[in-house]
Design a protein around this motif. Sequence first.
Motif, PDB file in Angstrom:
ATOM      1  N   GLY A   1      18.367  27.435 -11.346  1.00  7.98           N
ATOM      2  CA  GLY A   1      18.258  26.139 -10.666  1.00  7.98           C
ATOM      3  C   GLY A   1      17.126  26.084  -9.651  1.00  7.98           C
ATOM      4  O   GLY A   1      17.117  25.218  -8.779  1.00  7.98           O
ATOM      5  N   SER A  30      15.167  22.775  -9.835  1.00  5.83           N
ATOM      6  CA  SER A  30      16.022  21.675  -9.364  1.00  5.83           C
ATOM      7  C   SER A  30      16.141  21.676  -7.848  1.00  5.83           C
ATOM      8  O   SER A  30      16.059  20.622  -7.199  1.00  5.83           O
ATOM      9  CB  SER A  30      17.423  21.797  -9.962  1.00  5.83           C
ATOM     10  N   ASP A  82      27.989  30.887 -14.262  1.00  4.64           N
ATOM     11  CA  ASP A  82      27.719  31.625 -15.491  1.00  4.64           C
ATOM     12  C   ASP A  82      27.964  33.123 -15.288  1.00  4.64           C
ATOM     13  O   ASP A  82      27.082  33.851 -14.831  1.00  4.64           O
ATOM     14  CB  ASP A  82      26.276  31.377 -15.937  1.00  4.64           C
ATOM     15  N   LYS A 129      25.140  25.398  -8.662  1.00  2.00           N
ATOM     16  CA  LYS A 129      26.002  24.764  -9.666  1.00  2.00           C
ATOM     17  C   LYS A 129      27.466  24.782  -9.239  1.00  2.00           C
ATOM     18  O   LYS A 129      28.366  24.940 -10.067  1.00  2.00           O
ATOM     19  CB  LYS A 129      25.798  25.386 -11.061  1.00  2.00           C
ATOM     20  N   ASP A 161      23.076  31.284 -10.663  1.00  2.00           N
ATOM     21  CA  ASP A 161      24.020  30.342 -11.282  1.00  2.00           C
ATOM     22  C   ASP A 161      25.431  30.902 -11.101  1.00  2.00           C
ATOM     23  O   ASP A 161      25.811  31.864 -11.756  1.00  2.00           O
ATOM     24  CB  ASP A 161      23.669  30.200 -12.763  1.00  2.00           C
ATOM     25  N   GLN A 215      16.173  33.150 -14.770  1.00  2.00           N
ATOM     26  CA  GLN A 215      15.959  31.927 -15.533  1.00  2.00           C
ATOM     27  C   GLN A 215      17.200  31.045 -15.503  1.00  2.00           C
ATOM     28  O   GLN A 215      18.324  31.561 -15.581  1.00  2.00           O
ATOM     29  CB  GLN A 215      15.693  32.303 -16.985  1.00  2.00           C
ATOM     30  N   ASN A 216      16.999  29.748 -15.373  1.00  4.44           N
ATOM     31  CA  ASN A 216      18.087  28.789 -15.484  1.00  4.44           C
ATOM     32  C   ASN A 216      18.996  28.733 -14.240  1.00  4.44           C
ATOM     33  O   ASN A 216      20.026  28.064 -14.251  1.00  4.44           O
ATOM     34  CB  ASN A 216      18.939  29.100 -16.729  1.00  4.44           C
TER      35      ASN A 216
END
Length: 138
Positions: A12, A15, A55, A86, A52, A9-10
Amino acid sequence: MDVTMVGLQNAGKTSLLRVLSGGEFTIERPAPFSGMWERYCRGVNAIVFIVDMADPKVLSVAREELHSLMAQPSLRGIPLLVLGNKSDLPNRLTVDELIDELDLAEIGHREVSCYGISAKEETNLDAVLEWLMKWANK
Ligand SMILES: Nc1nc2c(ncn2[C@@H]2O[C@H](COP(=O)(O)OP(=O)(O)OP(=O)(O)O)[C@@H](O)[C@H]2O)c(=O)[nH]1
Ligand SMILES: [Mg+2]
């Protein structure tokens, strides 16, 4: 050309799909949660794993999920592209650090590549397209 993109999750996924769509390749079927990744990846030409890279909290889970996916006999031999997303963020890892954190050297039975990208700033996406093109006709 059938490519599946997986990632926590998160990471990208949405995107990246957004900026790549409209290009020559559309990566389809972003797999929702890791319990379904193997099913989504069966029989594809290539697997894109997005993480990511800014992170640090997600890295150990990402490593575990990636390695358990790559251990699936059904996915043996399918080329893997790991994307550290990212890269525009200041606290991101370097690609070498990401390779290390994810233990990519331990993944066998396939071609493995790893790039740093930014879906937000559209950085290094030409390298992604080139990689996909290389495997499109195999
Ligand atoms: N700085 C930065 N932020 C990004 C980048 N790519 C995505 N994001 C942000 O990260 C968040 C998650 O991006 P998504 O594309 O929704 O990620 P996802 O993997 O589809 O997430 P889920 O659908 O929830 O699994 C959003 O707030 C994006 O704007 C990037 O390259 N740089
Ligand atoms: Mg999404």
